[in-house]
Design an enzyme around this catalytic site. Structure first.
Site: not given
Length: 395
Positions: A89, A91, A117, A122-123, A129, A168, A213, A216, A316, A344, A348, A350
């Site tokens: 990642w 990120d 990412y 973001r998010d 995140s 996302d 997914h 969603w 989630w 993922k 680690e 979420d």
């Protein structure tokens, strides 16, 4: 990494993957790159030729975790994780610094998975995140993040890369458009994703745009607008030929082919025919084709081995009782699904369960979320051990 869920629609069911064909873990190799430049044909399934590389940073996390285990049997099983391919990642801008070291042991028949990412804002529908770039900092995203990644990939033409583009982001613009944070982020998301696709369109790269997914964008009302949102970004980028399709279930829990789905008895299940990721890949894939975009998929099976864990479809965060799923393989049984992959890094977090933390998200404090859990991306040793114990197939 977390999954933002719709504030407009309720969520119905999928579930977690039952074992299917899997690739035996391969020992680490020291050879680096190919003798000549790599050219990936994104009109084909490159995973039939390349093995997802076990990047050094996750290997190091696993090695440290194994050293902390006193149970020799569990330690023996955990050690095998170091040889399972997973995505790295990128990120933050700082974490681009991991890319060069990660390239040092990638043999010619492996492909290095990277998650792009770091969009501004973001998010937008959750806190766990939230990123480093503020809304409006699109020029920084382009020059300090994407351009730097592009430069490194260009410097390594003899290595193959698979990219998951901005988890996302575009799905949030479909289902969370009522949130002010997502309204504020929308222009930057669309511009940023298109820029990333255009600039990263290199011969040795294959790209998959994140598509959430089945729980969603798999809802009947979300399929067409979801496909159109992704296709618009693809078109705005000039329809780059190295885009293969989509990534689904990234950091998620949904089953590949469980039927009926995990929440199929819910009162609103009739509004979502995508009760597992296999159905979602096929159904959303058809919508993508209509919208004019490539529609093959990779599916994250990293933590989806156990079903019936979540209280609600949209939960989630660090789901309790989860287990490592099917290992990366190109044997999926479905033509549109190129491969099962581990996006993922299991172990680690979420998101944090500390309600006093600035980035605390209420989903990480739910009854079905493992507690205590640290901030997103930080290692959770006890949770890692549970993932091993509950793995299907077992290690």
């Amino acid at each position: 990494m977390k999954f933002s869920q719709s504030t407009v629609l309720a969520f119905a069911a999928t579930a977690l993957a039952a074992p299917s064909a899997t690739t035996k873990e391969q020992p680490r190799q020291a050879a680096v790159g190919c003798a000549s430049a790599v050219t990936l044909d994104a009109s084909t399934n490159v995973w039939k030729k390349y093995t997802l590389h076990a990047n050094k940073f996750y290997r190091d996390e696993v090695t440290a975790a194994v050293s902390a285990l006193s149970d020799s049997s569990l330690a023996s099983a955990a050690a095998k994780l170091a040889d399972v391919g997973s995505f790295l990642w990128l990120d933050t801008i700082e974490n681009i610094g991991k890319l060069e070291p990660a390239l040092q042991d990638v043999p010619c028949d492996h492909i290095l998975g990277l998650v792009i990412y770091d969009l501004p804002g973001r998010d937008c529908a959750a806190k766990a995140s939230n990123g480093e770039l503020k809304v409006g900092e699109i020029s920084r995203y382009k020059s300090e993040y994407i351009d730097k990644v592009v430069s490194i990939l260009k410097d390594h033409p003899k290595t193959a890369f698979a990219l998951v583009i901005e988890p996302d982001s575009l799905p949030n613009l479909v289902t969370n458009s009522d949130l002010q944070t997502c309204k504020d982020s929308a222009a930057g998301y669309r511009d940023g994703v298109a820029y990333a696709l255009k600039q990263l369109n290199l011969p040795n790269v294959v790209m998959y745009i994140d598509a959430g997914h089945g729980g969603w964008l798999g809802w009947d009302a979300n399929l067409k607008p979801g496909a159109q949102e992704l296709a618009k970004a693809y078109t705005a980028a000039g329809k780059p030929k190295q885009v293969r399709g989509i990534a689904t279930n990234v950091a998620g829990w949904n089953a590949w082919d469980l039927s009926p789905g995990e929440f199929s008895k819910a009162s609103d299940a009739k509004y979502n025919a995508c009760q597992n990721e296999k159905t979602y890949v096929t159904t959303f894939g058809a919508a993508l084709k209509t919208a004019g975009m490539p529609n093959h998929a990779i599916v994250d099976t990293g933590r989806n081995a156990v079903t019936g864990l979540r209280k609600e479809w949209g939960n989630w965060c660090n789901v309790k009782g989860a287990g490592f799923g099917v290992r990366p393989t190109a044997t999926t049984g479905t033509e549109l699904a190129d491969a099962f992959v581990w996006v993922k890094p299991g172990g680690e977090s979420d998101g944090t369960s500390d309600s006093s933390a600035n980035r605390f998200d209420s989903f990480c404090g739910k009854e079905d979320a493992f507690q205590p859990s640290p901030e997103a991306g930080q290692w959770n040793q006890v949770y890692f051990e549970e993932l091993i114990k509950n793995a299907k197939p077992a290690f």
